[in-house]
Motif scaffolding. Structure first.
Motif, PDB file in Angstrom:
ATOM      1  N   UNK A 131      56.571  30.170  30.361  1.00  0.00           N
ATOM      2  CA  UNK A 131      56.643  30.864  29.077  1.00  0.00           C
ATOM      3  C   UNK A 131      55.971  32.241  29.123  1.00  0.00           C
ATOM      4  N   UNK A 132      55.301  32.523  30.257  1.00  0.00           N
ATOM      5  CA  UNK A 132      54.550  33.779  30.406  1.00  0.00           C
ATOM      6  C   UNK A 132      53.556  33.950  29.257  1.00  0.00           C
ATOM      7  N   UNK A 133      52.831  32.869  28.987  1.00  0.00           N
ATOM      8  CA  UNK A 133      51.863  32.858  27.894  1.00  0.00           C
ATOM      9  C   UNK A 133      50.462  33.105  28.433  1.00  0.00           C
ATOM     10  N   UNK A 134      49.861  34.201  27.993  1.00  0.00           N
ATOM     11  CA  UNK A 134      48.488  34.500  28.421  1.00  0.00           C
ATOM     12  C   UNK A 134      47.516  33.455  27.872  1.00  0.00           C
ATOM     13  N   UNK A 135      47.794  32.955  26.667  1.00  0.00           N
ATOM     14  CA  UNK A 135      46.913  31.964  26.045  1.00  0.00           C
ATOM     15  C   UNK A 135      46.873  30.679  26.864  1.00  0.00           C
ATOM     16  N   UNK A 144      44.659  33.859  37.333  1.00  0.00           N
ATOM     17  CA  UNK A 144      44.137  35.111  36.787  1.00  0.00           C
ATOM     18  C   UNK A 144      45.028  36.284  37.185  1.00  0.00           C
ATOM     19  N   UNK A 145      45.542  36.269  38.418  1.00  0.00           N
ATOM     20  CA  UNK A 145      46.457  37.327  38.859  1.00  0.00           C
ATOM     21  C   UNK A 145      47.717  37.321  38.005  1.00  0.00           C
ATOM     22  N   UNK A 146      48.257  36.120  37.767  1.00  0.00           N
ATOM     23  CA  UNK A 146      49.465  35.994  36.953  1.00  0.00           C
ATOM     24  C   UNK A 146      49.208  36.416  35.511  1.00  0.00           C
ATOM     25  N   UNK A 147      48.082  36.005  34.984  1.00  0.00           N
ATOM     26  CA  UNK A 147      47.734  36.355  33.607  1.00  0.00           C
ATOM     27  C   UNK A 147      47.592  37.871  33.449  1.00  0.00           C
ATOM     28  N   UNK A 148      46.931  38.510  34.401  1.00  0.00           N
ATOM     29  CA  UNK A 148      46.755  39.965  34.361  1.00  0.00           C
ATOM     30  C   UNK A 148      48.106  40.659  34.526  1.00  0.00           C
ATOM     31  N   UNK A 149      48.978  40.089  35.402  1.00  0.00           N
ATOM     32  CA  UNK A 149      50.290  40.672  35.610  1.00  0.00           C
ATOM     33  C   UNK A 149      51.132  40.622  34.328  1.00  0.00           C
ATOM     34  N   UNK A 150      51.066  39.500  33.623  1.00  0.00           N
ATOM     35  CA  UNK A 150      51.811  39.366  32.355  1.00  0.00           C
ATOM     36  C   UNK A 150      51.268  40.350  31.319  1.00  0.00           C
ATOM     37  N   UNK A 151      49.965  40.495  31.266  1.00  0.00           N
ATOM     38  CA  UNK A 151      49.364  41.405  30.290  1.00  0.00           C
ATOM     39  C   UNK A 151      49.744  42.847  30.570  1.00  0.00           C
ATOM     40  N   UNK A 152      49.726  43.234  31.847  1.00  0.00           N
ATOM     41  CA  UNK A 152      50.076  44.611  32.207  1.00  0.00           C
ATOM     42  C   UNK A 152      51.563  44.898  31.972  1.00  0.00           C
TER      43      UNK A 152
END
Length: 217
Positions: free
Chosen positions: A65-69, A205-213
């Motif tokens: 879902x590409x959910x940062x939460x 964390x890498x994936x989360x940062x990638x989605x945020x960027x």
């Protein structure tokens, strides 16, 4: 991560229901229960394996879902699990010798009662025979093996009796071997889980940062 959790859960359940440990740790001498400190580590492994499977699903769904939460929650759960595992590892290292020591003391108490009149009013002989049959041993230590008193015929099975003449098969040694082997497996499982958790924390964390960027653009 889910597969690792399933493997850990399977190993923990196998250790929990292993015939040797259950036959011994379910024994009761009068009103005294056999020490079950060993099961504390097993229950921790069962809980970790079950939570790992749930957390793995949470991380997988969050990535899809590409959910940062959800990924942030996944990372937080990993940190908590890792901290619990480190605490459990420290506890296990501190108590690894105490577990076998407590079981040997329980056996010695039952053995002493089995040699006296107390055995008529308690189940000491049954407890001692269960130890001897389960661990294939006869007698508590080398000092008792030097002599061949009549108690051997009453408390030892024919198989363990014959084996005791051929080699050192005292029960203290067998108890040490039993629990050191089981704790060795628990230690391997804990190390494997720790390594997987470290990689999962980094990747999440890498994936989360990638989605945020990517959401910025």
């Amino acid at each position: 991560f889910q597969l690792a959790g399933g493997i850990i859960l399977g190993v923990a359940l196998w250790l929990r229901h292993d015939s040797q440990t259950t036959n011994i740790l379910y024994l009761q001498l009068g009103d005294k229960q056999a020490p079950n400190t060993f099961y504390v580590g097993i229950y921790i492994l069962i809980a970790v394996g079950a939570v790992m499977m749930f957390v793995g699903f949470l991380g997988c769904y969050g990535a899809i879902q590409e959910s940062q939460c959800l990924l942030g929650t996944f990372f937080t759960c990993l940190v908590i699990l890792f901290a619990c595992e480190v605490a459990a590892g420290i506890w296990g290292f501190v108590n690894k010798d105490q577990i076998a020591k407590d079981v040997k003391q329980f056996y010695d108490q039952a053995f002493q009662q089995a040699l006296t009149a107390e055995s008529e009013t308690s189940n000491a002989k049954t407890v001692v025979k269960t130890f001897h049959e389960t661990l294939d041993c006869c007698g508590p230590n080398m000092a008792m093996e030097i002599v061949t008193p009549l108690w051997r015929r009453n408390l030892c099975s024919n198989n363990s009796l014959l084996k005791s003449y051929a080699e050192s098969s005292n029960c203290h040694k067998k108890i040490d071997e039993l629990f050191s082997g089981k704790l060795y497996l628990i230690g391997i499982a804990a190390i494997v889980v720790a390594v997987i958790m470290i990689f999962e924390m980094i990747l999440s964390m890498v994936l989360c940062c990638g989605i945020r960027n990517s959401s910025v653009y």
